[in-house]
Design an enzyme around this catalytic site. Structure first.
Site, PDB file in Angstrom:
ATOM      1  N   ARG A  57      -0.165 -36.379  41.552  1.00  0.00           N
ATOM      2  CA  ARG A  57      -0.729 -35.939  42.837  1.00  0.00           C
ATOM      3  C   ARG A  57      -2.041 -36.660  43.132  1.00  0.00           C
ATOM      4  O   ARG A  57      -2.336 -36.996  44.277  1.00  0.00           O
ATOM      5  CB  ARG A  57      -0.915 -34.421  42.844  1.00  0.00           C
ATOM      6  CG  ARG A  57      -1.249 -33.891  44.232  1.00  0.00           C
ATOM      7  CD  ARG A  57      -1.221 -32.387  44.290  1.00  0.00           C
ATOM      8  NE  ARG A  57      -2.222 -31.799  43.415  1.00  0.00           N
ATOM      9  CZ  ARG A  57      -2.296 -30.496  43.118  1.00  0.00           C
ATOM     10  NH1 ARG A  57      -1.413 -29.655  43.636  1.00  0.00           N
ATOM     11  NH2 ARG A  57      -3.237 -30.041  42.316  1.00  0.00           N
ATOM     12  N   LYS A  88      -5.325 -33.947  48.043  1.00  0.00           N
ATOM     13  CA  LYS A  88      -6.471 -33.152  47.599  1.00  0.00           C
ATOM     14  C   LYS A  88      -7.756 -33.928  47.857  1.00  0.00           C
ATOM     15  O   LYS A  88      -8.466 -34.342  46.936  1.00  0.00           O
ATOM     16  CB  LYS A  88      -6.303 -32.784  46.112  1.00  0.00           C
ATOM     17  CG  LYS A  88      -6.813 -31.394  45.797  1.00  0.00           C
ATOM     18  CD  LYS A  88      -6.246 -30.889  44.496  1.00  0.00           C
ATOM     19  CE  LYS A  88      -7.066 -29.750  43.939  1.00  0.00           C
ATOM     20  NZ  LYS A  88      -7.277 -28.618  44.825  1.00  0.00           N
ATOM     21  N   GLU A 131      -0.924 -22.227  54.354  1.00  0.00           N
ATOM     22  CA  GLU A 131      -1.454 -21.848  53.043  1.00  0.00           C
ATOM     23  C   GLU A 131      -2.868 -21.336  53.249  1.00  0.00           C
ATOM     24  O   GLU A 131      -3.327 -21.227  54.383  1.00  0.00           O
ATOM     25  CB  GLU A 131      -1.436 -23.052  52.086  1.00  0.00           C
ATOM     26  CG  GLU A 131      -2.303 -24.218  52.531  1.00  0.00           C
ATOM     27  CD  GLU A 131      -2.423 -25.310  51.470  1.00  0.00           C
ATOM     28  OE1 GLU A 131      -2.339 -25.010  50.278  1.00  0.00           O
ATOM     29  OE2 GLU A 131      -2.614 -26.480  51.864  1.00  0.00           O
TER      30      GLU A 131
HETATM   31  N1  PLP Z   1      -3.557 -25.438  48.046  1.00  0.00           N
HETATM   32  C1  PLP Z   1      -4.828 -25.841  48.054  1.00  0.00           C
HETATM   33  C2  PLP Z   1      -5.465 -26.128  49.366  1.00  0.00           C
HETATM   34  C3  PLP Z   1      -5.516 -26.001  46.841  1.00  0.00           C
HETATM   35  O1  PLP Z   1      -6.781 -26.397  46.833  1.00  0.00           O
HETATM   36  C4  PLP Z   1      -4.862 -25.722  45.629  1.00  0.00           C
HETATM   37  C5  PLP Z   1      -5.532 -25.927  44.355  1.00  0.00           C
HETATM   38  O2  PLP Z   1      -5.337 -26.858  43.655  1.00  0.00           O
HETATM   39  C6  PLP Z   1      -3.535 -25.297  45.675  1.00  0.00           C
HETATM   40  C7  PLP Z   1      -2.916 -25.156  46.890  1.00  0.00           C
HETATM   41  C8  PLP Z   1      -2.786 -24.992  44.421  1.00  0.00           C
HETATM   42  O3  PLP Z   1      -2.342 -26.137  43.783  1.00  0.00           O
HETATM   43  P1  PLP Z   1      -2.070 -26.158  42.226  1.00  0.00           P
HETATM   44  O4  PLP Z   1      -1.084 -25.079  41.959  1.00  0.00           O
HETATM   45  O5  PLP Z   1      -1.520 -27.507  41.965  1.00  0.00           O
HETATM   46  O6  PLP Z   1      -3.380 -25.916  41.566  1.00  0.00           O
HETATM   47  C1  COI Z   2      -7.522 -25.408  41.949  1.00  0.00           C
HETATM   48  O1  COI Z   2      -6.830 -24.385  41.978  1.00  0.00           O
HETATM   49  O2  COI Z   2      -7.567 -26.145  40.954  1.00  0.00           O
HETATM   50  C2  COI Z   2      -8.306 -25.818  43.097  1.00  0.00           C
HETATM   51  O3  COI Z   2      -8.683 -26.946  43.155  1.00  0.00           O
HETATM   52  C3  COI Z   2      -8.626 -24.840  44.117  1.00  0.00           C
HETATM   53  C4  COI Z   2     -10.087 -24.778  44.407  1.00  0.00           C
HETATM   54  C5  COI Z   2     -10.246 -23.974  45.635  1.00  0.00           C
HETATM   55  C6  COI Z   2     -10.861 -24.222  43.276  1.00  0.00           C
END
Ligand code: PLP
Ligand code: COI
Length: 337
Positions: A82, A184, A220
């Protein structure tokens, strides 16, 4: 070395400086060898690409102590992939995915006394990030970059631990169609700050974003994907090109199907239909699975079961896999030592 003397069970989600971090620099088209450093500070030019035009992206993943005392990470290869997508989206050089995973391992090993013990509910959060480091004044990509990973021990992301969250439907947008919502990029979070401060001031835990083109579909929240459970126990989650492809959510979809025999549906979810769902939760590395008790849509209150039976099962199974209590699918658990 011994475990740090920390009240692990009472950690919140805040930065604690740990011993070592990884740093690699990109210049003249190549990444250097990279190394661990004790220096937690960064000195860059005032005109750095990151400072002027927000050329930066990041990742988030966790290391845990399992039931049998191993230190493991959850699917770091997915974060590497990612981050590569995020870099391509921001005209940044990709840090090779295999080196990303190796650097994660190095940082966790170097900070193993900061990995919270099994059963504490805490984990070691890893924050890989990259930024344009040389001077750019015309709007263009930097030519020099720094990639870093630091580690910090964390507890629950949301204050109040497992108390069901209260969310509001946001009037502001997070991501444009064909914008940067699916990567991200730091900029996605910078522009959410005003809205999250306002949400907190108004008594909400988070904002639920709807699609900015039609304002009819659920997207989201600012820092997590959203999942719903139907009254007959089906997992439903938004399909959208403008949300971050959460590794936790993708893992949960697989867990629901393969471990719990649930039906799983990824599709557009209308804001107008969410009052039909029985359960709702936020999922992400930081959020883990946080139950939602209520979503407020401009005065209309939509209530959910909070930690209902299905979200509880999903939580127990995913946590069980991460904690080594349940065998995960091949490749999900990277044993550090
Ligand atoms: N959506 C957003 C906007 C986020 O910042 C995060 C955090 O990483 C997620 C979703 C969840 O992603 P993940 O499950 O890969 O941590
Ligand atoms: C994560 O879940 O790792 C993120 O980057 C989310 C952030 C809002 C702390």
């Amino acid at each position: 070395m011994d475990k740090k003397n920390i009240d692990w069970s009472n950690l919140g989600f805040a930065y604690v400086q740990t011993d070592k971090r990884y740093v690699a620099n990109y210049k003249d088209g190549n990444w250097d060898d990279g190394c661990l450093t004790e220096d937690a500070t960064i000195t860059i030019t005032e005109c750095a690409g990151v400072l002027q035009y927000a050329q930066t992206c990041f990742e988030g993943l966790k290391a845990y102590t399992t039931v049998d005392g191993k230190i493991v990470c959850f699917r770091p290869d997915m974060n590497a992939a990612r981050m590569a997508d995020s870099c391509r989206g921001l005209e940044m050089p990709v840090f090779p995915e295999d080196r990303f995973v190796e650097a994660v391992v190095e940082v966790v090993k170097a900070n193993k006394d900061w990995v919270p013990p099994y059963g504490s509910g805490a984990s070691l959060y890893l924050r890989p990030f990259m930024f344009g480091s040389n001077a750019v004044i015309g709007v263009k990509p930097a030519t020099e970059y720094q990639f870093r990973i630091f580690a910090t021990p964390v507890g629950p992301y949301f204050k109040g631990g497992v108390k069901p969250l209260t969310l509001r439907i946001s009037d502001l947008d997070r991501a444009a169609p064909k914008g940067t919502g699916n990567i991200k990029a730091g900029l996605n979070y910078a522009m959410s700050l005003r809205n999250i401060v306002d949400a907190h001031n108004c008594g909400y835990d988070e904002n639920v974003y709807v699609d900015s083109a039609t304002r009819t579909f659920i997207e989201e929240t600012g820092g997590a994907n959203i999942i719903f459970v139907t009254k007959d126990g089906k997992l439903v989650t938004p399909k959208s090109d403008t949300i971050l492809p959460s590794i936790t959510r993708r893992s949960l979809m697989q867990v629901a199907e393969q471990y719990l025999g649930m039906e799983v549906e990824q599709r557009e979810i209308k804001l107008s239909e969410i009052d039909q769902f029985a359960e709702c939760g936020l999922c992400g590395t930081a959020a883990v699975i946080s139950p939602v008790g209520k979503i407020v849509d401009h005065g209309k209150e939509i209530t959910f079961a909070g930690m209902g039976p299905v979200i509880q099962k999903l939580y127990d199974t995913l946590r069980g896999i991460q904690m080594g209590e349940i065998e995960g699918p091949d490749g999900w658990i990277k044993v550090i030592e």
